[in-house]
Enzyme design. Structure first.
Site, PDB file in Angstrom:
ATOM      1  N   LYS A   1       0.759  -1.291  -0.196  1.00  0.00           N
ATOM      2  CA  LYS A   1       0.031  -0.057  -0.077  1.00  0.00           C
ATOM      3  C   LYS A   1       0.983   1.154  -0.003  1.00  0.00           C
ATOM      4  CE  LYS A   1      -3.652   1.741   2.929  1.00  0.00           C
ATOM      5  NZ  LYS A   1      -4.281   1.362   4.215  1.00  0.00           N
TER       6      LYS A   1
ATOM      7  N   SER B   1      -9.328   1.509   3.304  1.00  0.00           N
ATOM      8  CA  SER B   1      -8.564   2.206   2.625  1.00  0.00           C
ATOM      9  C   SER B   1      -7.437   1.527   1.746  1.00  0.00           C
ATOM     10  CB  SER B   1      -7.765   3.307   3.302  1.00  0.00           C
ATOM     11  OG  SER B   1      -7.124   2.921   4.279  1.00  0.00           O
TER      12      SER B   1
ATOM     13  N   SER C   1      -9.532  -0.714   7.391  1.00  0.00           N
ATOM     14  CA  SER C   1      -8.950  -0.510   6.165  1.00  0.00           C
ATOM     15  C   SER C   1      -8.232  -1.752   5.509  1.00  0.00           C
ATOM     16  CB  SER C   1      -7.758   0.607   6.182  1.00  0.00           C
ATOM     17  OG  SER C   1      -8.653   1.709   6.256  1.00  0.00           O
TER      18      SER C   1
END
Lengths: 102, 436, 457
Positions: free
Chosen positions: C61, C136, C160
């Site tokens: 990420k 996210s 997330s």
């Protein structure tokens, strides 16, 4: 009829200033509505009695975590790296528009 | 000293001391930043890079406990760090890791000028980078960012600048000479002072409703001048019926005055909250007891006065300098003659001998001093003859048994010799002659 | 060699036995990236160099610092920021024979549950590209689901990892807070952020966790508890007491509930026992989390002033600005007690609530999300979408306990349903074990095979 917004425009302006953010009038109005709604929702915390409850600063029970003074520094940054991502530098220092003092 | 009329000053001090640890407060970068190339002692942590996290320096915490103990404070069994938020180019994270409501030490005192001044709290935080100005630009150097900083706050117990200076000097001696936790150099900024100054009516039991903070005071001399100027300025306003504005002022050393700094509308809202990246600190009674602090200057001074019969003034001077005091005791230990205390002190204080000299050298000098210069035996002979010729009556008294009249003769000979003789030697020679 | 769909563990085995090379793997995944990334918008940056022979590709990420590689947190504030150092997780995984293949898309600053607040465009849900992948860590989840990577690394602050794992139909693990170092992960909620792995296979998560976990001297909040051998414990025999709390099933989609119930039936058949427990309503965790997280966010984003790196604060977009301001409000003078302090007290109650529950049961099962993947643009209808979508995930973040999402089937729209299994603090072993056994038993209803037909080589 819409309830009085929890966060008035004046307060939003003040918050923006405290947070060093520039907002347009449109943003002030829009954010005010949404932030007020959010604040209204979190009122549900008052359904729980907490008068005798001690705040949880953390979820861990750790205490007293330190490093030894004088330990080897393995993270020192070389000059090229220090300034690699900065826009304006001068004499090995970062440059800002002059700060007015008094 | 100003005539305060029917007003009395109310002065409190906020002192910052940079600790002389090897590493910074939250990372392993060197804390010895003075004079180094800008931005050469930085890492992701003290530069505030994305993703960096703080881990506290164990020694910095210990030394703060030491300072707290030396100032007779209570060490809180539980303590923590908090974030203090404001925006400024020299504050890389946009917040300073400091302590808010659970500082390491609270409620102590320090004596100076024979008065007790209360300490409100002692806490630990990190220093900011350094901002300098050049033309249209401001330049930032982060070498100092993250250096451990101890903040000492007193109660507003001071009523004059002399006490403030005496207090600061005592504090300086403790921190630099005795605890040795900081260079405490006001010139270089490793010790900084901000007095809060206000004035109230003598009979007013409440604290004044305003206070003025003065920044940028870089020496003990300037402390006195800044306070005196400020007191005069505030007194004048009050006498006119005005209340001085609550503000921060800067001391201008060239002009010897304080000037207003840019005022912020309303008090700064630092939005303190507990630092989530650092677990809390705990100090057990055992730990606190085991933190060693040396005998402090006030105790040492009293001990010297008592044990070595020193004048208070001299005991005080000796204890200002750690090396001097240690040397003095070493000497006294070896010569084992407490009566010589004052004389030894004099030698050291008057710089007739320094602390690198051996005890033997000192005892030699001691002998020289107390026994005066080497006596010229030739002149002594003449002086004795002259004195004895001039005092036949006293010779008869001596020979008839009044032996202590010898001191009269010694005195006369010393006068003849204009003091350039060793009284012991004079006495010996006189006795030789008189007993003939 | 057919690579499509193979687990990270399997590929690593093939790599170690030299039946496949790093060069082949790199070429394989590069080809797939070229084929599908335009449509899905998973990767923000691809690393310039393939790994050394013997290394596995791994994507992170884009809130993980990766030395020498652009790291943006999906925000234009850091548009051209080159990381000067590796996050501890990256460093440890590199030592475990991986290399950085690329950085995946996220909601900017990890603020959100749909990856739509990214300054680089939304990531699409591989199951239905008119829908969001969740957030996210949407990029990581979508990359994993569509097999653009055998496994990925994400972070879970308020759901997330679990939310996008749920909406993309993959396994996503949020470890116990403090189990994995946060050093080098761009901070969002300092007392909540948990780095964690995503994959189609539970064993991959176990292996990656074993490499990532452990005390880090650079992160004072990491635990010094020893790291169990997660891989070894995957197959252990366990008979567990499963706690089911009614309050976690309120306002949940009928179809989601149905799939969870079916999964519970399977677990019962596997020998576990269900027990009804009473727990605080997740709405309180949602409120406490919103206040505390946003307070921490307002603080953590204070360093972005454009002086030492990045662009100035005018580059922050709407979601970041709103969160900063709310966080500033809840910390400000006069409001601190009413909001921040109160939320911290409720946090203490929630921690206690879970402690009490785990005296009674070994794991707690609930849906990960109240619905399946929503359509793009849906988030605009909500005043605080990110936190609201994650209402069922936030209790685990507020209490710090570990939780894993596993896929339990498809709804009538052919969208994945995710189920979360929460465990005691530092008991990742148990939730991994149950999940692993469930995967062995059901093969996750062939969801992987189904989706990869669409994302063929």
């Amino acid at each position: 009829m819409k309830n009085k917004k929890t966060l008035a425009n004046e307060e939003i302006k003040h918050l923006a200033k405290l947070s060093a953010l520039d907002l347009t009038d449109e943003e002030i109005e829009k954010y005010g509505d949404q932030l007020s709604e959010t604040l209204d929702y979190v009122e549900n915390l008052n359904e729980l009695k907490t008068a005798t409850v001690k705040e949880a600063h953390s979820v861990t029970e750790s205490k007293d975590v330190f490093f030894e003074d004088g330990a080897e520094n393995k993270r020192s940054l070389k000059e090229e790296i220090v300034f690699r991502n900065s826009k304006k530098t001068k004499n090995s220092q970062f440059v800002v528009d002059r700060i007015l003092k008094s | 000293m100003i005539d305060m009329k029917d007003y009395v000053p109310v002065i409190g001090l906020e002192i910052h001391v940079e600790l002389s640890t090897k590493s910074k407060m939250f990372c392993q970068c060197s804390a010895d930043f003075f004079g180094k190339r800008p931005n050469s002692l930085v890492c992701p942590v003290c530069l505030g890079l994305p993703g960096a996290l703080p881990v506290p320096n164990k020694k910095a915490v210990e030394w703060t406990v030491k300072i707290g103990k030396a100032l007779n404070c209570k060490i809180n069994p539980e303590s923590k760090f908090d974030r203090k938020h404001y925006f400024y180019p020299d504050l890389p994270k946009g917040y300073q890791i400091s302590q808010y409501d659970e500082p390491i030490a609270v409620g102590g005192f320090l004596e100076a000028n024979k008065k007790k001044f209360r300490i409100h709290r002692v806490h630990l935080e990190e220093d900011t980078g350094k901002l300098t100005h050049e033309g249209k630009d401001s330049l930032v150097d982060f070498n100092r960012s993250g250096v451990p900083l101890v903040e000492i706050v007193t109660e507003p117990d001071f009523t004059n600048s002399e006490d403030v200076v005496a207090f600061l000097k005592e504090l300086h001696t403790i921190i630099k000479e005795y605890l040795q936790v900081s260079d405490a150099n006001m010139d270089q900024g490793s010790m900084r002072l901000e007095p809060n100054i206000s004035i109230k009516k003598v009979d007013d039991k409440n604290l004044p409703n305003y206070k003025v903070e003065v920044k940028n005071i870089n020496s003990f001399n300037f402390v006195k001048r800044a306070i005196e100027f400020e007191l005069k300025r505030q007194l004048e306003l009050l006498q006119k019926g005005e209340t001085p504005i609550q503000e921060t002022r800067g001391f201008n050393e060239k002009k010897g005055i304080t000037v207003p700094q840019r005022t912020k509308e309303g008090a700064e809202d630092y939005r303190y909250f507990p630092e989530p990246d650092i677990p809390p600190l705990s100090f057990t009674q055992k730990y606190v007891e085991e933190v060693e602090i040396p005998e402090l200057p006030a105790q040492k001074t009293k001990r010297y006065e008592k044990n070595y019969n020193l004048r208070e003034h001299d005991a005080f001077i000796l204890t200002r300098d750690g090396k001097m005091a240690t040397y003095f005791e070493k000497v006294m230990e070896e010569i084992r003659d407490k009566a010589k205390g004052q004389k030894v002190a004099n030698l050291i204080i008057n710089k007739k001998i320094d602390s690198t000299a051996s005890v033997k050298e000192l005892t030699e000098k001691l002998k020289d001093q107390s026994e005066g210069r080497k006596t010229d035996l030739g002149s002594l002979e003449s002086a004795i003859v002259a004195v004895l010729e001039g005092h036949p009556k006293e010779i008869k008294e001596y020979q008839s048994g009044k032996e202590n009249i010898i001191m009269f003769f010694v005195g006369q000979v010393m006068r003849e010799m204009k003091g350039q003789a060793n009284p012991q030697v004079v006495k010996q020679e006189l006795e030789k002659k008189l007993k003939k | 060699m057919n690579i499509l769909g193979k687990s990270y563990v399997e590929l690593l085995g093939l790599l170690n036995s030299k039946k496949i090379s790093t060069k082949e793997l790199h070429e394989y995944f590069s080809k797939r990236e070229k084929k599908y990334n335009k449509e899905l918008n998973v990767f923000l940056t691809l690393a310039e160099n393939p790994g050394v022979e013997g290394e596995m590709p791994l994507a992170y990420k884009d809130n993980y610092n990766t030395e020498g590689i652009r790291t943006t947190a999906s925000s234009k504030v850091l548009d051209s920021y080159i990381s000067p150092y590796d996050a501890t997780v990256v460093e440890r995984l590199k030592k475990s024979k991986t290399y950085v293949f690329g950085k995946t898309n996220l909601d900017a600053w990890a603020h959100g549950a749909s990856t739509e607040t990214s300054d680089y465009g939304a990531t699409k849900n591989p199951w239905d590209t008119s829908r969001v992948p969740g957030g996210s860590s949407g990029g990581s989840a979508a990359a994993t689901a569509s097999y653009l990577m055998p496994a990925t690394i994400g972070s879970d602050t308020g759901g997330s990892i679990r939310c996008p794992a749920s909406w993309c139909g993959v396994v996503g693990l949020k470890p116990t807070y403090g189990r994995v170092s946060r050093y080098g992960v761009i901070a969002m909620g300092s007392s909540f952020d948990c780095p964690g792995p995503l994959s189609w296979h539970v064993e991959d998560c176990a292996l990656l966790l074993s490499h990532m976990a452990g005390f880090d001297p650079y992160d004072a909040t990491t635990s010094s508890k020893p790291v169990p051998a997660y891989m070894e414990k995957l197959n252990a025999e366990k008979k567990l007491k499963i706690g089911i709390a009614e309050s976690f099933f309120e306002n949940v989609d009928k179809e989601v509930k149905k799939k969870i119930e079916e999964a519970l039936e399977i677990l019962r058949k596997m020998g576990h026992i269900e027990k009804k427990i009473k727990m605080l309503n997740p709405k309180h965790a949602l409120s406490a989390y919103t206040i505390l997280q946003r307070s921490e966010v307002s603080s953590n984003l204070g360093r972005y002033d454009g002086i030492r790196y990045g662009n100035d604060r005018s580059f922050f977009k709407e979601e970041a600005k709103k969160r900063i301001m709310l966080g500033t409000y809840t910390l400000s003078h006069g409001y601190y007690d009413q909001y921040y302090k109160k939320a911290q007290k409720v946090r203490a109650l929630i921690i206690e609530d879970f402690k009490k529950a785990f005296d009674d049961v070994d794991i707690i099962i609930a849906p990960s999300t109240p619905s399946t993947a929503v359509k793009l643009g849906e988030f605009k209808k909500y005043p605080f979408f990110g936190e609201q979508m994650d209402i069922l995930n936030e209790p685990a973040n507020v209490s710090g306990i570990p939780s894993i999402n596993i896929p339990v089937g498809l709804d009538s729209k052919r969208l994945p349903v995710g189920m979360q299994i929460m465990g005691r603090q530092f008991d990742e072993e148990t939730i991994l074990n149950v999940s692993y056994k469930f995967q062995r038993e059901t093969n996750f209803f062939n969801m992987r095979e189904t989706l990869l037909k669409k994302y063929h080589d």
